[in-house]
Design a protein around this motif. Structure first.
Motif, PDB file in Angstrom:
ATOM      1  N   LYS A 293      -0.398   2.774  15.322  1.00 36.96           N
ATOM      2  CA  LYS A 293       0.072   1.599  16.066  1.00 36.96           C
ATOM      3  C   LYS A 293      -1.052   0.593  16.317  1.00 36.96           C
ATOM      4  CE  LYS A 293       3.311   2.104  19.143  1.00 36.96           C
ATOM      5  NZ  LYS A 293       4.063   2.434  20.404  1.00 36.96           N
ATOM      6  N   LYS A 294      -2.228   1.111  16.633  1.00 35.21           N
ATOM      7  CA  LYS A 294      -3.371   0.231  16.896  1.00 35.21           C
ATOM      8  C   LYS A 294      -3.754  -0.541  15.638  1.00 35.21           C
ATOM      9  CE  LYS A 294      -7.930   0.136  19.034  1.00 35.21           C
ATOM     10  NZ  LYS A 294      -9.025   0.947  19.643  1.00 35.21           N
ATOM     11  N   LEU A 295      -3.700   0.137  14.502  1.00 29.32           N
ATOM     12  CA  LEU A 295      -4.024  -0.504  13.231  1.00 29.32           C
ATOM     13  C   LEU A 295      -2.999  -1.596  12.900  1.00 29.32           C
ATOM     14  CD1 LEU A 295      -5.861  -0.607  10.788  1.00 29.32           C
ATOM     15  CD2 LEU A 295      -4.518   1.218   9.746  1.00 29.32           C
ATOM     16  N   ILE A 296      -1.743  -1.324  13.174  1.00 31.10           N
ATOM     17  CA  ILE A 296      -0.689  -2.319  12.946  1.00 31.10           C
ATOM     18  C   ILE A 296      -0.942  -3.559  13.803  1.00 31.10           C
ATOM     19  CG2 ILE A 296       1.748  -2.829  13.412  1.00 31.10           C
ATOM     20  CD1 ILE A 296       1.471  -1.391  10.863  1.00 31.10           C
ATOM     21  N   MET A 297      -1.337  -3.356  15.058  1.00 29.65           N
ATOM     22  CA  MET A 297      -1.617  -4.476  15.969  1.00 29.65           C
ATOM     23  C   MET A 297      -2.755  -5.346  15.439  1.00 29.65           C
ATOM     24  SD  MET A 297      -1.206  -2.687  19.721  1.00 29.65           S
ATOM     25  CE  MET A 297      -1.825  -4.140  20.580  1.00 29.65           C
ATOM     26  N   ILE A 298      -3.794  -4.695  14.897  1.00 34.91           N
ATOM     27  CA  ILE A 298      -4.934  -5.423  14.332  1.00 34.91           C
ATOM     28  C   ILE A 298      -4.500  -6.238  13.119  1.00 34.91           C
ATOM     29  CG2 ILE A 298      -7.144  -5.153  13.127  1.00 34.91           C
ATOM     30  CD1 ILE A 298      -7.611  -2.669  14.919  1.00 34.91           C
ATOM     31  N   LEU A 299      -3.700  -5.612  12.260  1.00 35.11           N
ATOM     32  CA  LEU A 299      -3.220  -6.295  11.060  1.00 35.11           C
ATOM     33  C   LEU A 299      -2.321  -7.485  11.425  1.00 35.11           C
ATOM     34  CD1 LEU A 299      -2.420  -3.213   8.799  1.00 35.11           C
ATOM     35  CD2 LEU A 299      -4.339  -4.794   8.573  1.00 35.11           C
TER      36      LEU A 299
ATOM     37  N   GLN B 284      -0.085 -11.079   1.847  1.00 33.93           N
ATOM     38  CA  GLN B 284      -0.572  -9.730   1.531  1.00 33.93           C
ATOM     39  C   GLN B 284      -0.534  -8.842   2.778  1.00 33.93           C
ATOM     40  OE1 GLN B 284      -4.368 -10.921  -0.140  1.00 33.93           O
ATOM     41  NE2 GLN B 284      -3.669 -10.483  -2.231  1.00 33.93           N
ATOM     42  N   LEU B 285      -0.882  -9.409   3.925  1.00 36.42           N
ATOM     43  CA  LEU B 285      -0.852  -8.648   5.178  1.00 36.42           C
ATOM     44  C   LEU B 285       0.584  -8.349   5.600  1.00 36.42           C
ATOM     45  CD1 LEU B 285      -3.690 -10.555   7.056  1.00 36.42           C
ATOM     46  CD2 LEU B 285      -3.740  -8.140   6.426  1.00 36.42           C
ATOM     47  N   LYS B 286       1.508  -9.244   5.230  1.00 33.90           N
ATOM     48  CA  LYS B 286       2.925  -9.043   5.570  1.00 33.90           C
ATOM     49  C   LYS B 286       3.479  -7.789   4.894  1.00 33.90           C
ATOM     50  CE  LYS B 286       6.026 -12.099   4.200  1.00 33.90           C
ATOM     51  NZ  LYS B 286       6.827 -13.354   4.154  1.00 33.90           N
ATOM     52  N   ASP B 287       2.897  -7.414   3.764  1.00 31.35           N
ATOM     53  CA  ASP B 287       3.329  -6.189   3.077  1.00 31.35           C
ATOM     54  C   ASP B 287       3.083  -4.961   3.940  1.00 31.35           C
ATOM     55  OD1 ASP B 287       4.126  -7.656   0.895  1.00 31.35           O
ATOM     56  OD2 ASP B 287       2.237  -7.381  -0.204  1.00 31.35           O
ATOM     57  N   TYR B 288       2.053  -5.035   4.807  1.00 31.45           N
ATOM     58  CA  TYR B 288       1.736  -3.920   5.705  1.00 31.45           C
ATOM     59  C   TYR B 288       2.524  -3.994   7.009  1.00 31.45           C
ATOM     60  CZ  TYR B 288      -2.283  -2.720   2.767  1.00 31.45           C
ATOM     61  OH  TYR B 288      -3.095  -2.344   1.722  1.00 31.45           O
ATOM     62  N   THR B 289       2.584  -5.193   7.608  1.00 28.93           N
ATOM     63  CA  THR B 289       3.208  -5.339   8.929  1.00 28.93           C
ATOM     64  C   THR B 289       4.728  -5.428   8.869  1.00 28.93           C
ATOM     65  OG1 THR B 289       3.071  -7.754   8.892  1.00 28.93           O
ATOM     66  CG2 THR B 289       1.170  -6.560   9.772  1.00 28.93           C
TER      67      THR B 289
ATOM     68  N   TYR C  92     -13.293  -4.696  13.792  1.00 30.98           N
ATOM     69  CA  TYR C  92     -12.217  -3.888  13.229  1.00 30.98           C
ATOM     70  C   TYR C  92     -12.644  -3.081  12.007  1.00 30.98           C
ATOM     71  CZ  TYR C  92      -9.449  -7.380  15.819  1.00 30.98           C
ATOM     72  OH  TYR C  92      -8.933  -8.212  16.766  1.00 30.98           O
ATOM     73  N   SER C  93     -13.878  -3.235  11.582  1.00 30.66           N
ATOM     74  CA  SER C  93     -14.320  -2.662  10.296  1.00 30.66           C
ATOM     75  C   SER C  93     -14.072  -1.162  10.181  1.00 30.66           C
ATOM     76  CB  SER C  93     -15.798  -2.961  10.058  1.00 30.66           C
ATOM     77  OG  SER C  93     -16.578  -2.472  11.135  1.00 30.66           O
ATOM     78  N   ASP C  94     -14.294  -0.414  11.278  1.00 30.39           N
ATOM     79  CA  ASP C  94     -14.104   1.042  11.230  1.00 30.39           C
ATOM     80  C   ASP C  94     -12.640   1.404  10.986  1.00 30.39           C
ATOM     81  OD1 ASP C  94     -16.768   1.438  11.667  1.00 30.39           O
ATOM     82  OD2 ASP C  94     -16.581   1.693  13.834  1.00 30.39           O
ATOM     83  N   LEU C  95     -11.754   0.700  11.684  1.00 37.41           N
ATOM     84  CA  LEU C  95     -10.325   0.992  11.542  1.00 37.41           C
ATOM     85  C   LEU C  95      -9.790   0.572  10.180  1.00 37.41           C
ATOM     86  CD1 LEU C  95      -9.091  -0.099  15.072  1.00 37.41           C
ATOM     87  CD2 LEU C  95      -8.965   2.206  14.158  1.00 37.41           C
TER      88      LEU C  95
END
Length: 289
Positions: A3-9, A52-57, A98-101
């Motif tokens: 969920k945290k990764l989705i929020m960042i994206l 491209q980010l929309k493909d993830y979110t 955000y680099s680590d995530l």
């Protein structure tokens, strides 16, 4: 996906579409065909990354209208080079956090790297007319700050009368502004540069006079000469802070070094002038109270 990764994206995606509209509007405003093309290229990159980010979110996020308005407003006042580089700085800091995530998503890393390298190259070749005259602004501002703060410090403890100090400072400042503008005109005319000598002279003179007015204003605001000097010095440091921040962003220069250097010069000249004014007052026995 976490969920945290989705929020960042989602945050990155929203930023991409926001910057798409900013760069698109800048391209519409820009008259220079070369710069117009650069802005359109950056805008297309931002839109591509958004998709491209929309493909993830899996979300079609809307742009931040407030950020668009503020960015375009700043562009009108400070120029597109400053605002675009400021936007890129903010984005780079966010990406570092955000680099680590994001390391678990190779495609996202590719987007980040592509955007950083491509946009930086484009930003480096942007050509803005007002930056050609930064030297004229620096000349007017720095000379006025150093010369007039020193003059005001000397006059303050020699006269100890705000009316006399402000009148003397204003006459001195306007005379110096005209002299500096004339020198800049001759200097620019002798150069083989793209700058217009008359325009450079006018910019130097106006910058000098505006600085003079800001520094003298405290003497018109309060009858206390010591407080007026303190306020004038604070004003000079604020001007140094604001201008050096602008230059450090627009021209990729070291802000801290320039700010500290100029502040030390201003306070040193002011202290020496104060001491000279005090000595002259006592030696000559002048009393204007």
């Amino acid at each position: 996906m976490d969920k945290k990764l989705i929020m960042i994206l989602e945050k990155m995606q929203k930023n991409e579409i926001t910057e798409y509209f900013v760069y698109k509007k800048l391209s519409e405003w820009e008259r220079d065909e070369r710069n117009k093309k650069i802005f359109l290229e950056i805008a297309e990159d931002e839109l591509k990354h958004f998709n491209q980010l929309k493909d993830y979110t899996k979300k079609d996020l809307k742009p931040d209208k407030i950020k668009i308005f503020l960015t375009l407003f700043l562009t009108k006042i400070l120029g597109f080079t400053f605002t675009t580089k400021l936007m890129e700085r903010g984005e780079d800091r966010a990406i570092e956090g955000y680099s680590d995530l994001l390391s678990s998503l190779p495609n996202i890393n590719k987007i980040i790297e592509e955007e950083k390298t491509h946009e930086q190259k484009l930003l480096e070749i942007l050509d803005e007319e007002r930056l050609h005259y930064v030297g004229s602004i620096v000349l007017g501002l720095s000379d006025a700050l150093v010369e007039l703060t020193g003059t005001l410090a000397g006059l303050t403890f020699a006269f100890q009368n705000n009316k006399l100090i402000s009148l003397s400072g204003l006459v001195t400042g306007i005379s110096a502004a005209l002299s500096m503008a004339g020198s800049e005109y001759l200097s620019t005319k002798a150069e083989s540069s793209e700058r217009n000598p008359l325009k450079a002279a006018i910019i130097t003179g106006i910058t000098y006079i505006i600085t003079v007015i800001i520094l003298i204003f405290p003497y018109l605001l309060t009858p206390n000469y010591a407080l007026s000097l303190v306020l004038a010095l604070v004003s000079s440091i604020l001007l140094v802070l604001i201008f050096n921040y602008y230059i450090s962003v627009a021209k990729d220069l070291d802000f801290k070094k320039r700010f500290v250097e100029m502040s030390i010069i201003i306070f040193s000249v002011s202290f020496i002038s104060f001491a000279i004014g005090l000595i002259i007052k006592r030696v000559l026995g002048i009393n204007l109270d």
